[in-house]
Design an enzyme around this catalytic site. Structure first.
Site, PDB file in Angstrom:
ATOM      1  N   LEU A 125      28.413  44.028  37.368  1.00 52.34           N
ATOM      2  CA  LEU A 125      28.925  45.391  37.415  1.00 52.34           C
ATOM      3  C   LEU A 125      30.371  45.427  36.956  1.00 52.34           C
ATOM      4  O   LEU A 125      30.818  46.385  36.319  1.00 52.34           O
ATOM      5  CB  LEU A 125      28.808  45.921  38.853  1.00 52.34           C
ATOM      6  CG  LEU A 125      29.106  47.390  39.100  1.00 52.34           C
ATOM      7  CD1 LEU A 125      28.097  48.272  38.376  1.00 52.34           C
ATOM      8  CD2 LEU A 125      29.095  47.681  40.597  1.00 52.34           C
ATOM      9  N   ALA A 126      31.115  44.394  37.277  1.00 52.83           N
ATOM     10  CA  ALA A 126      32.512  44.269  36.862  1.00 52.83           C
ATOM     11  C   ALA A 126      32.879  42.797  36.852  1.00 52.83           C
ATOM     12  O   ALA A 126      32.346  42.000  37.624  1.00 52.83           O
ATOM     13  CB  ALA A 126      33.432  45.033  37.809  1.00 52.83           C
ATOM     14  N   SER A 127      33.801  42.446  35.962  1.00 47.55           N
ATOM     15  CA  SER A 127      34.252  41.062  35.865  1.00 47.55           C
ATOM     16  C   SER A 127      35.766  41.066  35.715  1.00 47.55           C
ATOM     17  O   SER A 127      36.295  41.594  34.735  1.00 47.55           O
ATOM     18  CB  SER A 127      33.603  40.374  34.660  1.00 47.55           C
ATOM     19  OG  SER A 127      34.022  39.032  34.570  1.00 47.55           O
ATOM     20  N   ALA A 131      37.511  37.228  40.220  1.00 55.58           N
ATOM     21  CA  ALA A 131      36.164  37.319  40.791  1.00 55.58           C
ATOM     22  C   ALA A 131      35.246  38.153  39.905  1.00 55.58           C
ATOM     23  O   ALA A 131      35.689  38.800  38.947  1.00 55.58           O
ATOM     24  CB  ALA A 131      36.234  37.927  42.192  1.00 55.58           C
ATOM     25  N   GLN A 132      33.953  38.102  40.239  1.00 60.72           N
ATOM     26  CA  GLN A 132      32.923  38.844  39.506  1.00 60.72           C
ATOM     27  C   GLN A 132      32.055  39.589  40.512  1.00 60.72           C
ATOM     28  O   GLN A 132      31.836  39.115  41.635  1.00 60.72           O
ATOM     29  CB  GLN A 132      32.076  37.886  38.681  1.00 60.72           C
ATOM     30  CG  GLN A 132      31.103  38.546  37.720  1.00 60.72           C
ATOM     31  CD  GLN A 132      30.626  37.559  36.670  1.00 60.72           C
ATOM     32  OE1 GLN A 132      31.424  37.038  35.897  1.00 60.72           O
ATOM     33  NE2 GLN A 132      29.331  37.301  36.637  1.00 60.72           N
ATOM     34  N   ASP A 282      47.734  46.274  44.732  1.00 57.96           N
ATOM     35  CA  ASP A 282      47.122  45.923  43.443  1.00 57.96           C
ATOM     36  C   ASP A 282      46.373  47.143  42.899  1.00 57.96           C
ATOM     37  O   ASP A 282      45.208  47.061  42.516  1.00 57.96           O
ATOM     38  CB  ASP A 282      46.164  44.742  43.624  1.00 57.96           C
ATOM     39  CG  ASP A 282      45.835  44.056  42.296  1.00 57.96           C
ATOM     40  OD1 ASP A 282      46.573  44.273  41.313  1.00 57.96           O
ATOM     41  OD2 ASP A 282      44.833  43.334  42.236  1.00 57.96           O
TER      42      ASP A 282
END
Length: 548
Positions: A125-127, A131-132, A282
């Protein structure tokens, strides 16, 4: 040796993508330009400058990816073509293999993925840099995301941090600005921060705290953490279905109030920093979404709480007063607050510092407030403060970075954003609330038991302080004599010392200036408790002298 090879890798990547062409050489000193001359011997890249910087950041790893993420949020400082490429660093870093992801998750949870999750998606879904994330559903049907730390990432980060630490030591040793910038301390703080980001249990705890802080707020939604499926390198949390905050077209399509969205982002930041003293540090666009409900009163949705920050009560106070004084153009108060807070050494000439601040800020404040960049103000003040030995404050670095992110994001959403219109009334209310009787009573209830526990120690602490006071040769003879008399009485009765403790340091104001000056250097050698008690004791002594 490992650090040396990592340095060579960085140089190789720098030369491969000819990043020297992104440096404005006309502003560099002659020696720096001479060092860059050999770069012209390497072939020119056919990629655009944005693509070159993007690929270099990806190839060099997480620390450089985070640097690129910060640049992508500052379209006011970075050209549009570079921003467009660096936006890919937010959540589209090259993913690692799905098979590796499954192995990491199954080892952490001690069971096959299919036995815990249904509808597990093989494509990420996101990288991101560290982390992934893959989407799935729990067996009870709840939609979740599974986050896992990239394999072997600790070694890469350790090498980069070691290299940065060596460079920081060299800067501190050989640069004129080395002591003031405190680069070693900053790198060590960053090392703690980045390694904390590798602990997903800590991130989960941060997320839970942030969720509680905004539990009854329409400003921000934080997804729920599923602790039974969370480990140090794997975390499972509720899946959200928001619009990425940088997807302007989709936000406009649902008629989102962009002005309100930008202003609410600023409000969230100041609420976290001053009301909660626990802020998401962040907040780059890849971590922020907008709810698809109530577009007229838009709600933010936040993920990735690996990095959070907080300030001391003193830093909160001085920061709020500095911001208010700056935008009131009360440059004298800005200078005095910098000295009072210890950010500028006590020996600095306040009048000269005030004049320097005025010189920097007056041209900026001639613009409409909506056109003023906090980033530019901070940068110009930082340059000016070099004359006054102003040291970098590590506890504020994270806050400044977050403020830059928020400002950059706000101007992307609504270019006419007047950050000060939102910030000014908030800070006014916060300062009034801080000294409201109800707040003071709350502090008393919170810390009262601790104070009562320490109260019996006060007579002995005063007695010890007065003993130390005997050794201060600069004190006036009558003050020295009074101290000896009080020490003799201390064995018979402690009630006078309780009275001295209650007078606090305010009584010293009744003394002549030479008394205060004579003990200042001595107080610097004591801790906060001892120096406070000593000042209280001196106040009582002065009262006795004047009475006699």
């Amino acid at each position: 040796m490992t650090v040396f090879f990592r340095f060579l890798t960085i140089v190789r990547v720098f030369l491969r993508y000819r990043l020297d062409e992104l440096i404005p050489k006309q502003h560099l000193p002659v020696r720096a330009r001479l060092l860059l001359l050999p770069c012209s011997l390497f072939p020119y890249s056919n990629l655009s400058r944005g693509e070159r910087l993007l690929r270099a950041c990806e190839e060099l790893g997480p620390i450089f990816v985070k640097f690129g993420q910060l640049l992508s949020t500052r379209p006011d400082l970075v050209p549009d073509d570079i921003v467009a490429e660096l936006n890919y660093l937010q959540d589209r870093v090259t993913p690692f293999a799905n098979d590796e992801f499954r192995v990491i998750v199954e080892r952490a949870l001690g069971a096959p993925i299919d036995s815990i999750f249904s509808d597990y998606e093989h494509e990420p879904l996101a990288s991101a840099s560290v982390a992934q994330v893959h989407a799935a559903k729990l067996k009870n049907g709840k939609a979740v995301v599974i986050k896992a730390i990239r394999p072997n990432i600790e070694n890469i980060i350790a090498q980069d941090v070691a290299l940065l630490l060596q460079l920081a030591k060299l800067l501190e040793k050989y640069s004129d600005d080395g002591r003031r910038l405190r680069p070693v301390e900053i790198v060590e703080d960053y090392r703690n921060t980045i390694f904390d980001e590798l602990n997903l249990q800590k991130e989960a705890a941060n997320a839970s705290q942030l969720r509680r802080n905004f539990a009854n707020s329409s400003l921000l939604y934080v997804p729920e953490v599923y602790w039974e499926y969370t480990r140090s390198n794997v975390m499972v949390m509720e899946r959200i279905y928001g619009i990425p905050v940088t997807n302007i077209d989709e936000l406009n399509a649902q008629h989102t109030n962009m002005k309100k969205l930008a202003e609410r982002g600023v409000e969230i930041f100041f609420t976290q920093v001053f009301d909660h003293n626990f802020f998401h540090a962040d907040m780059h666009p890849g971590n922020i979404f907008v709810a698809r409900t109530t577009p007229e009163l838009p709600q933010y949705m936040a993920v990735d709480m690996a990095i959070v920050g907080s300030l001391t009560r003193a830093d909160q106070y001085y920061l709020a007063r500095n911001l208010l004084a700056m935008f009131r153009r009360d440059y004298r108060q800005v200078a005095e607050l910098h000295v009072q807070s210890g950010w500028v050494p006590a020996h600095a000439r306040v009048d000269e510092f005030e004049a320097a601040i005025r010189t920097v800020c007056e041209p900026i404040f001639e613009k409409p407030l909506k056109d003023i960049s906090f980033g530019h103000v901070l940068l110009n003040l930082f340059r000016t403060a070099r004359r006054f030995d102003m040291e970098v404050q590590p506890q504020l670095v994270l806050l400044q970075k977050t403020l830059l992110n928020i400002e950059g994001l706000g101007r992307q959403l609504y270019p006419e954003l007047d950050l000060w219109t939102t910030a000014h009334p908030f800070l006014e209310r916060w300062l009034k609330k801080r000294f409201h009787p109800k707040s003071l009573w709350g502090e008393l209830k919170r810390y009262g038991p601790e104070w009562m526990e320490k109260f019996p120690q006060i007579p002995q602490l005063i007695f010890n302080s007065l003993q130390q006071l005997q050794n201060v040769g600069e004190l006036a003879p009558e003050l020295h004599k009074a101290a000896q008399q009080l020490q003799a009485r201390s064995a018979q009765s402690s009630r006078r010392y309780w009275l001295a403790g209650s007078l606090l340091a305010g009584a010293i104001a009744l003394a002549h200036p030479w008394i205060y000056q004579s003990v200042c250097s001595y107080l610097h050698g004591l801790d906060f408790t001892a120096s406070s008690i000593l000042l209280a004791s001196l106040g009582l002594i002065v009262l006795l002298i004047k009475k006699s």
